[in-house]
Motif scaffolding. Structure first.
Motif, mmCIF file in Angstrom:
data_model
loop_
_atom_site.group_PDB
_atom_site.id
_atom_site.type_symbol
_atom_site.label_atom_id
_atom_site.label_comp_id
_atom_site.label_asym_id
_atom_site.label_seq_id
_atom_site.Cartn_x
_atom_site.Cartn_y
_atom_site.Cartn_z
ATOM 1 N N TYR A 191 0.891 -1.312 -0.085
ATOM 2 C CA TYR A 191 0.119 0.100 0.201
ATOM 3 C C TYR A 191 0.886 1.276 0.114
ATOM 4 C CZ TYR A 191 -3.677 -3.197 1.522
ATOM 5 O OH TYR A 191 -4.485 -4.242 1.597
ATOM 6 N N GLU A 192 0.326 2.354 -0.711
ATOM 7 C CA GLU A 192 1.233 3.524 -0.515
ATOM 8 C C GLU A 192 0.102 4.724 -0.092
ATOM 9 O OE1 GLU A 192 3.532 6.691 -3.498
ATOM 10 O OE2 GLU A 192 2.190 4.894 -4.343
ATOM 11 N N TYR A 193 0.562 5.355 0.840
ATOM 12 C CA TYR A 193 -0.253 6.728 1.455
ATOM 13 C C TYR A 193 -0.416 7.702 0.625
ATOM 14 C CZ TYR A 193 -1.390 10.123 4.911
ATOM 15 O OH TYR A 193 -1.857 11.032 5.589
ATOM 16 N N LYS A 194 -1.829 7.919 0.543
ATOM 17 C CA LYS A 194 -2.271 8.882 -0.571
ATOM 18 C C LYS A 194 -3.188 10.050 0.278
ATOM 19 C CE LYS A 194 -0.752 7.282 -4.255
ATOM 20 N NZ LYS A 194 0.115 8.068 -5.254
ATOM 21 N N GLY A 195 -2.660 10.310 1.762
ATOM 22 C CA GLY A 195 -3.664 11.103 2.478
ATOM 23 C C GLY A 195 -3.410 12.665 1.905
ATOM 24 N N PHE A 196 -4.248 13.502 2.580
ATOM 25 C CA PHE A 196 -4.090 15.062 2.253
ATOM 26 C C PHE A 196 -2.941 15.581 3.130
ATOM 27 C CE2 PHE A 196 -8.392 13.906 1.231
ATOM 28 C CZ PHE A 196 -8.513 14.199 0.146
ATOM 29 N N GLY A 197 -2.489 14.991 4.275
ATOM 30 C CA GLY A 197 -1.354 15.332 5.049
ATOM 31 C C GLY A 197 -0.352 14.561 4.913
ATOM 32 N N SER A 198 0.844 15.103 5.383
ATOM 33 C CA SER A 198 2.105 14.209 5.314
ATOM 34 C C SER A 198 2.654 13.539 6.491
ATOM 35 C CB SER A 198 3.335 15.109 4.658
ATOM 36 O OG SER A 198 3.562 16.325 5.756
ATOM 37 N N LYS A 199 1.822 13.998 7.819
ATOM 38 C CA LYS A 199 2.120 13.648 8.738
ATOM 39 C C LYS A 199 1.317 12.225 9.329
ATOM 40 C CE LYS A 199 2.783 18.090 11.112
ATOM 41 N NZ LYS A 199 2.502 19.152 12.189
ATOM 42 N N LYS B 18 10.693 9.040 8.850
ATOM 43 C CA LYS B 18 11.837 8.386 8.336
ATOM 44 C C LYS B 18 11.382 7.862 7.150
ATOM 45 C CE LYS B 18 15.672 5.145 9.314
ATOM 46 N NZ LYS B 18 15.977 4.039 10.043
ATOM 47 N N LYS B 19 11.360 8.404 6.159
ATOM 48 C CA LYS B 19 10.594 7.822 4.856
ATOM 49 C C LYS B 19 11.747 6.983 4.123
ATOM 50 C CE LYS B 19 7.390 11.693 4.117
ATOM 51 N NZ LYS B 19 6.695 12.641 2.989
ATOM 52 N N GLU B 20 13.114 6.766 4.633
ATOM 53 C CA GLU B 20 14.096 6.091 3.718
ATOM 54 C C GLU B 20 13.487 4.800 3.910
ATOM 55 O OE1 GLU B 20 16.440 7.085 2.108
ATOM 56 O OE2 GLU B 20 15.919 9.406 2.338
ATOM 57 N N LEU B 21 13.597 4.335 2.919
ATOM 58 C CA LEU B 21 13.310 2.642 2.788
ATOM 59 C C LEU B 21 14.352 1.807 3.144
ATOM 60 C CD1 LEU B 21 11.469 2.763 -0.526
ATOM 61 C CD2 LEU B 21 10.384 3.136 1.641
ATOM 62 N N SER B 22 14.224 0.804 3.859
ATOM 63 C CA SER B 22 15.461 -0.078 3.952
ATOM 64 C C SER B 22 15.958 -0.804 2.841
ATOM 65 C CB SER B 22 14.766 -1.319 5.139
ATOM 66 O OG SER B 22 14.119 -1.897 4.378
ATOM 67 N N SER B 23 17.097 -1.221 3.068
ATOM 68 C CA SER B 23 17.948 -2.076 1.786
ATOM 69 C C SER B 23 17.143 -3.252 1.377
ATOM 70 C CB SER B 23 19.321 -2.330 2.196
ATOM 71 O OG SER B 23 19.516 -3.150 3.214
ATOM 72 N N THR B 24 16.464 -4.049 2.279
ATOM 73 C CA THR B 24 15.665 -5.029 1.868
ATOM 74 C C THR B 24 14.539 -4.728 1.129
ATOM 75 O OG1 THR B 24 16.479 -6.259 4.107
ATOM 76 C CG2 THR B 24 14.512 -7.242 3.032
ATOM 77 N N LEU B 25 13.698 -3.715 1.780
ATOM 78 C CA LEU B 25 12.355 -3.344 1.036
ATOM 79 C C LEU B 25 12.877 -2.685 -0.375
ATOM 80 C CD1 LEU B 25 9.472 -2.914 0.940
ATOM 81 C CD2 LEU B 25 9.928 -0.761 2.305
ATOM 82 N N LYS B 26 13.674 -1.968 -0.441
ATOM 83 C CA LYS B 26 14.439 -1.386 -1.739
ATOM 84 C C LYS B 26 14.749 -2.619 -2.824
ATOM 85 C CE LYS B 26 16.550 3.069 -0.602
ATOM 86 N NZ LYS B 26 17.643 3.923 -0.638
ATOM 87 N N LYS B 27 15.588 -3.534 -2.538
ATOM 88 C CA LYS B 27 15.873 -4.605 -2.980
ATOM 89 C C LYS B 27 14.507 -5.477 -3.676
ATOM 90 C CE LYS B 27 18.349 -9.115 -3.238
ATOM 91 N NZ LYS B 27 19.157 -9.947 -2.594
ATOM 92 N N TRP B 28 13.638 -5.461 -2.611
ATOM 93 C CA TRP B 28 12.498 -6.223 -2.894
ATOM 94 C C TRP B 28 11.594 -5.530 -4.052
ATOM 95 C CZ3 TRP B 28 7.034 -5.422 -2.625
ATOM 96 C CH2 TRP B 28 6.051 -6.277 -2.647
ATOM 97 N N LEU B 29 11.571 -4.237 -3.881
ATOM 98 C CA LEU B 29 10.865 -3.434 -4.905
ATOM 99 C C LEU B 29 11.414 -3.335 -6.230
ATOM 100 C CD1 LEU B 29 10.016 -0.177 -2.552
ATOM 101 C CD2 LEU B 29 8.507 -1.758 -3.638
ATOM 102 N N GLU B 30 12.659 -3.248 -6.352
ATOM 103 C CA GLU B 30 13.614 -3.123 -7.547
ATOM 104 C C GLU B 30 13.410 -4.535 -8.408
ATOM 105 O OE1 GLU B 30 17.447 -2.490 -6.405
ATOM 106 O OE2 GLU B 30 17.149 -0.134 -6.062
ATOM 107 N N GLU B 31 13.250 -5.677 -7.554
ATOM 108 C CA GLU B 31 13.181 -6.758 -8.219
ATOM 109 C C GLU B 31 11.974 -7.094 -8.775
ATOM 110 O OE1 GLU B 31 13.402 -9.688 -5.077
ATOM 111 O OE2 GLU B 31 15.891 -10.004 -5.090
ATOM 112 N N HIS C 33 10.368 -4.349 -10.442
ATOM 113 C CA HIS C 33 10.123 -3.198 -11.042
ATOM 114 C C HIS C 33 9.276 -2.200 -10.546
ATOM 115 C CE1 HIS C 33 12.499 -5.583 -14.042
ATOM 116 N NE2 HIS C 33 11.742 -6.420 -13.959
ATOM 117 N N LEU C 34 9.085 -1.719 -9.218
ATOM 118 C CA LEU C 34 8.605 -0.919 -8.708
ATOM 119 C C LEU C 34 9.442 0.205 -7.900
ATOM 120 C CD1 LEU C 34 6.461 -3.337 -6.367
ATOM 121 C CD2 LEU C 34 5.624 -2.224 -8.540
ATOM 122 N N SER C 35 9.008 1.333 -8.292
ATOM 123 C CA SER C 35 9.598 2.522 -7.664
ATOM 124 C C SER C 35 10.192 2.274 -6.466
ATOM 125 C CB SER C 35 8.717 3.747 -7.639
ATOM 126 O OG SER C 35 9.552 4.925 -7.208
#
Length: 348
Positions: free
Chosen positions: A119-127, A187-200, A202-204
């Motif tokens: 899921y990706e957050y699509k709210g009106f606020g960033s908090k 902390k919006k930075e994604l972990s290395s594990t999550l980044k690798k999973w997304l790249e495999e 072909h997700l941003s």
């Protein structure tokens, strides 16, 4: 994967709206002309009841409540008397067939079913504090579901049944996904594990608010399966039904009928009441062994579980002689499950 058809066709809400708008107009005219609010109040109350009925049915459909209630009300099938082509419902312990799955993110091995939701957050606020308000929503951007053929040992009859699914088979899984990863606004930075999973996939992999949920059914889990039984050369197989299964009207819960496509698969927790009732109705002791550690003289591979029906003097999963089964059962009962080297659990 399978799906459940909406109990309320999409044209029905539009038709109700077209009916209630003139009714409100006429009621308002009567209120102004003769100062009688009874008609307007009646129409308003009726519209509230109809709207609540529609919302209730849609909510139960989206949350699988209608399917779960139908599955719980369907009696368990006796495989010994079930006919070929009959829709059956059985509960038992699952084991992998030729192919075992691995969960997508956590890499859990020996699974028969796995599902991953992103899921990706699509709210009106960033908090993230706004995530508990009504001004936000999570958008499902990726779904991954896999299922493989597996065996299930029926608790009631002790029969071992092959549940066969193909790549295009429709499945209606009742499995709750657990929250695995949730990035925060700090902390919006994604972990290395999550980044690798997304790249495999072909997700941003850009930094953003994400929520990942995963569910799986491991070998040795307890399941309830509903599908069509096939008997061929003494082999029992359950396959997805060729036609949708109707739940019928559940008037006691104010639920309209829905059509369920494909095989119904429900994961049962160890303390689930459905599992306890399935076992207690048999009038005998069932013991599930988690592992075989007393098999030093045994030269063959032992299964990960064993079921013993002491009343009928029959064992399932691993063939034992009745005297030996009774001897192990007596040891377990007399020492309060303290038989050295065995891990067992009495379900009754």
């Amino acid at each position: 994967m399978g799906d459940a058809r909406d109990p309320i066709p999409s044209p029905i809400p539009c038709l109700l709206l077209l009916l209630f708008l003139p009714a409100f107009a006429v009621s308002a005219f009567i209120l102004v002309a003769v100062h009688n609010a009874f008609t307007l109040a009646s129409v308003f109350l009726l519209s509230i009841l109809v709207l609540s009925f529609v919302i209730w049915n849609v909510y139960k459909l989206r949350s699988n409540g209608t399917l779960l209630l139908f599955l719980n009300r369907t009696p368990t099938t006796d495989l010994l008397t079930a006919k070929d082509g009959q829709i059956v419902k059985i509960t038992g312990c699952a084991s992998c067939a030729d192919l075992a799955l691995e969960s997508s993110y956590e890499k859990i091995e020996r699974c028969i079913y796995s599902s991953t939701l992103l899921y990706e957050y699509k709210g009106f606020g960033s908090k993230m504090s706004s995530a508990y308000n009504l001004c936000f929503w999570w958008n499902l951007i990726y779904v991954e579901r896999c299922i493989a053929d597996f065996y299930i040992t029926d608790i009631r009859s002790g029969a071992r049944v092959l549940v066969k699914v193909s790549s295009d088979s429709k499945i209606s899984p009742l499995v709750t996904e657990s929250l695995i990863v949730k990035t925060s606004s700090r902390k919006k930075e994604l972990s290395s594990t999550l980044k690798k999973w997304l790249e495999e996939r072909h997700l941003s992999s850009e930094s953003r608010l994400l929520c990942l949920k995963e569910g799986y059914i491991m070998e040795g889990s307890y399941l309830t399966v509903m599908g069509m039984l096939i008997r061929k050369s003494g082999v029992l197989t359950i396959v997805p039904p060729p036609e949708p299964i109707s739940t019928g009207c559940l008037l006691g819960k104010f639920l309209l009928p829905i059509d369920v496509n494909g095989l119904v698969l429900r994961y049962l927790y160890r303390d689930d009441s459905s599992l306890s009732s399935s076992v207690s109705n048999q009038g005998c002791w069932w013991i599930f062994f988690d592992a075989c550690t007393l098999c030093a003289p045994c030269t063959r591979t032992c299964p990960s579980y064993l079921i013993i029906n002491f009343e009928e003097e029959r064992t399932c999963g691993w063939s034992w002689s009745s005297p030996e089964a009774r001897r192990v059962g007596a040891c377990l009962l007399e020492s309060e499950l303290a038989c050295v080297g065995w891990r067992a659990r009495l379900l009754r």
